[in-house]
Motif scaffolding. Structure first.
Motif, PDB file in Angstrom:
ATOM      1  N   UNK A  17       0.804  -1.231   0.000  1.00 15.39           N
ATOM      2  CA  UNK A  17       0.000   0.000   0.000  1.00 15.39           C
ATOM      3  C   UNK A  17       0.830   1.271   0.000  1.00 15.39           C
ATOM      4  N   UNK A  18       2.088   1.204   0.434  1.00 15.21           N
ATOM      5  CA  UNK A  18       2.923   2.404   0.550  1.00 15.21           C
ATOM      6  C   UNK A  18       3.620   2.661  -0.779  1.00 15.21           C
ATOM      7  N   UNK A  19       3.232   3.741  -1.443  1.00 15.17           N
ATOM      8  CA  UNK A  19       3.785   4.018  -2.770  1.00 15.17           C
ATOM      9  C   UNK A  19       5.247   4.430  -2.686  1.00 15.17           C
ATOM     10  N   UNK A  20       5.555   5.350  -1.775  1.00 20.57           N
ATOM     11  CA  UNK A  20       6.934   5.817  -1.622  1.00 20.57           C
ATOM     12  C   UNK A  20       7.318   5.724  -0.144  1.00 20.57           C
ATOM     13  N   UNK A  21       7.362   4.485   0.338  1.00 18.60           N
ATOM     14  CA  UNK A  21       7.702   4.284   1.734  1.00 18.60           C
ATOM     15  C   UNK A  21       7.777   2.807   2.065  1.00 18.60           C
ATOM     16  N   UNK A  66       1.622   8.834  -0.713  1.00 19.56           N
ATOM     17  CA  UNK A  66       1.289   9.112  -2.109  1.00 19.56           C
ATOM     18  C   UNK A  66       1.312  10.602  -2.446  1.00 19.56           C
ATOM     19  N   UNK A  67       1.610  11.467  -1.471  1.00 19.18           N
ATOM     20  CA  UNK A  67       1.606  12.908  -1.709  1.00 19.18           C
ATOM     21  C   UNK A  67       3.027  13.450  -1.590  1.00 19.18           C
ATOM     22  N   UNK A  68       3.421  14.200  -2.596  1.00 21.46           N
ATOM     23  CA  UNK A  68       4.750  14.808  -2.588  1.00 21.46           C
ATOM     24  C   UNK A  68       4.712  16.065  -1.728  1.00 21.46           C
ATOM     25  N   UNK A  69       5.600  16.136  -0.766  1.00 22.14           N
ATOM     26  CA  UNK A  69       5.623  17.246   0.167  1.00 22.14           C
ATOM     27  C   UNK A  69       6.324  18.455  -0.442  1.00 22.14           C
ATOM     28  N   UNK A  70       5.680  19.618  -0.359  1.00 23.16           N
ATOM     29  CA  UNK A  70       6.286  20.861  -0.803  1.00 23.16           C
ATOM     30  C   UNK A  70       7.165  21.400   0.313  1.00 23.16           C
ATOM     31  N   UNK A 100       6.126   4.166   6.597  1.00 29.04           N
ATOM     32  CA  UNK A 100       7.249   5.050   6.889  1.00 29.04           C
ATOM     33  C   UNK A 100       7.716   5.659   5.568  1.00 29.04           C
ATOM     34  N   UNK A 101       7.317   6.903   5.343  1.00 29.69           N
ATOM     35  CA  UNK A 101       7.499   7.532   4.021  1.00 29.69           C
ATOM     36  C   UNK A 101       8.951   7.937   3.799  1.00 29.69           C
ATOM     37  N   UNK A 119       7.881  12.853   0.962  1.00 25.45           N
ATOM     38  CA  UNK A 119       6.547  12.320   0.716  1.00 25.45           C
ATOM     39  C   UNK A 119       5.786  12.228   2.037  1.00 25.45           C
ATOM     40  N   UNK A 120       4.505  12.447   1.960  1.00 24.13           N
ATOM     41  CA  UNK A 120       3.639  12.400   3.132  1.00 24.13           C
ATOM     42  C   UNK A 120       2.363  11.668   2.757  1.00 24.13           C
ATOM     43  N   UNK A 121       1.475  11.487   3.717  1.00 26.19           N
ATOM     44  CA  UNK A 121       0.186  10.839   3.485  1.00 26.19           C
ATOM     45  C   UNK A 121       0.142   9.456   4.101  1.00 26.19           C
TER      46      UNK A 121
END
Length: 388
Positions: free
Chosen positions: A223-227, A250-254, A239-240, A244-246
Motif C-alpha cells: 500500500x505504501x507508494x513511496x515508503x 502518495x503525496x509529494x511534500x512541498x 514510513x514515508x 513524501x507524506x500521506x
C-alpha cells in the motif's frame, strides 16, 4: 520417498438396505506412492483428500483392480497446502465437448473452481488409444468426478504436488470479498473464519491479514507508494521516504508547506526538494530567523534589480513606453509616408518633360535636312541647311 497412506474401512448404511463399503485411501502393494481409490458397490459420494503430506500419488477408478461399477457418481476433492498447485496427469482419455460419453459409457469430469471467473471444466472419455492429458490447478484444489452410466469408467492417473511461486500474485487478483469454493475443509488461514451466506462462502480475516484465504498481510498488498510498510497489531503504517507524506506516502511534500521562513520572508520551492527564504527587511538567515543589527547599505541601482517595488516600476515603465511608440507610429507614420511620396512625385515630374522634348529635337535634327536653291540679287544660292 513419499509416505504411505494407511488403509482403513468404514461401513455405512445406504438406501434400500444396501451396504456401502468405503476403503479410503488404499495402497497397491506393488507401488511406492500413495494410491487414492475406493471399493464400492453403489455410491453417490464426495470425499476430501488432503495432500498435505503427499508429493506424488496414483489416482485410480472405483473398485480397482476390478472393473469400475455402473451408475456411480463419486467426487474426489483434492486439496494441497496453500502455495502449491496440483499437477494431474490422466492416461488413455480424450476430451469430449459434451458432458457425457457415447454408448452409455461413464465420463470423468475434472473441475477447477478457481480457474477463470466462473471455474473451468474438462469432460474426458475413456479411449484405448487416447493420449495423456495434463491439467494443473490454478490454486491448491481440484475436483475429479467419476460419473458412470450404464458402464463404468476406468481412471488411471498420477498426482504431483508442486510449489506455486506465483500464488501470492494470484491471490492479489481477488479480494477479501471473493468467495471460496467450500467451507469444508476450512480454507481460511491465520485464524480466519469461513462464513456461508446463501450460495457464497467467504473468509472473515482477523488482525492484519487479508485476501481471499486470509493468507496475505496488508503489507503484501504494497500500500505504501513511496515508503516502507510496517505491520501493526490490527493494521499497518507507512514510513514515508523523504519528501513524501500521506497515509500511503502518495503525496509529494512541498518544502514551503510548513512555512519554514516563519512569515519573515518569502519561501521559494527549489527543484532539489529544498527551499530558499527571501527575507524581508531587518531579517536574515537560512530561515530568516536572525534580526539584523546593522542594515547593510545598498545603492539604488542594486536595489532596483532586487526589490519587488522597483522591478515592478521598471516593468510598467518599459511596457508603457512600448505601447506609446506603437501608438505614435500607427498614428503618424501613414501621413509622413504619404507626404514623402507626394514630394518625390513633384520632383520627378519636370525632369521627365524636359527629357521628352530633348529626345524629340534630337530625332528631328538627325532626320530633317532641307536643301534650298533660289536666286538672291542675281546670284545663285546653292545650299541652305536648316537644322531643327
Amino acid at each position: 520417498m513419499s509416505p504411505r497412506c494407511r488403509s482403513y474401512h468404514s461401513i455405512l448404511e445406504g438406501g434400500a438396505g444396501e451396504e456401502l463399503i468405503l476403503a479410503f485411501p488404499s495402497i497397491r502393494p506393488d507401488l511406492d506412492h500413495p494410491t487414492f481409490g475406493v471399493g464400492v458397490n453403489l455410491v453417490h459420494e464426495e470425499r476430501i483428500i488432503n495432500l498435505s503430506s503427499v508429493s506424488t500419488g496414483v489416482l485410480l477408478h472405483l473398485n480397482y483392480p476390478s472393473p469400475p461399477p455402473p451408475h456411480v457418481d463419486y467426487i474426489e476433492h483434492l486439496v494441497a497446502p496453500l502455495g502449491s498447485v496440483i499437477l494431474l496427469e490422466l492416461y488413455r482419455v480424450i476430451l469430449s465437448e459434451e458432458p457425457f460419453c457415447p454408448g452409455g459409457a461413464g465420463v470423468i469430469e475434472v473441475s477447477d473452481n478457481y480457474a477463470d471467473m466462473n471455474g473451468t471444466w474438462w469432460f474426458l472419455c475413456e479411449d484405448s488409444v487416447g493420449e495423456t492429458l495434463a491439467i494443473t490447478s490454478f490454486l491448491n484444489t481440484i475436483h475429479v468426478r467419476q460419473r458412470s452410466e450404464q458402464f463404468g469408467v476406468r481412471l488411471n492417473g498420477t498426482i504431483q504436488v508442486k510449489k506455486d511461486t506465483n500464488y501470492k500474485l494470484k491471490l492479489l487478483r481477488g479480494s477479501e470479498e471473493s468467495s471460496v469454493e467450500s467451507c469444508l475443509p476450512n480454507p481460511c488461514k491465520n485464524g480466519g473464519k469461513c462464513v456461508s451466506s446463501g450460495s457464497r462462502q467467504t473468509c472473515q480475516c482477523t488482525s492484519h491479514f487479508t485476501g481471499m484465504f486470509c493468507a496475505l498481510t496488508l503489507c503484501e498488498l504494497e500500500p505504501c507508494l513511496f515508503g516502507q510498510c510496517q505491520l501493526t497489531a490490527t493494521s499497518y503504517t507507512c514510513n514515508c521516504q523523504a519528501g513524501y507524506i500521506g497515509t500511503t506516502c502518495d503525496q509529494k511534500q512541498r518544502p514551503c508547506a510548513d512555512n519554514p521562513c516563519e512569515g519573515r520572508g518569502e519561501c521559494v520551492d527549489k527543484t532539489d526538494n529544498t527551499f530558499l527564504c527571501r527575507c524581508h527587511a531587518w531579517w536574515e538567515g537560512h530561515r530568516c530567523e536572525h534580526r539584523m543589527r546593522h542594515i547593510p547599505f545598498k545603492p539604488l541601482s542594486e536595489r532596483m534589480l532586487q526589490e519587488p517595488f522597483w522591478l515592478g516600476l521598471i516593468t510598467v515603465t518599459v511596457v508603457l513606453g512600448i505601447i506609446g511608440l506603437v501608438w505614435c507610429a500607427k498614428r503618424h507614420f501613414p501621413e509622413k509616408l504619404e507626404k514623402l511620396l507626394a514630394e518625390e512625385a513633384d520632383r520627378n515630374r519636370p525632369i521627365r518633360k524636359f527629357n521628352f522634348i530633348s529626345s524629340q529635337l534630337a530625332s528631328l535634327q538627325r532626320r530633317v535636312v532641307i536643301l534650298l536653291a533660289f536666286p538672291i540679287g542675281g546670284r545663285q544660292l546653292n545650299h541652305l541647311w536648316l537644322f531643327f
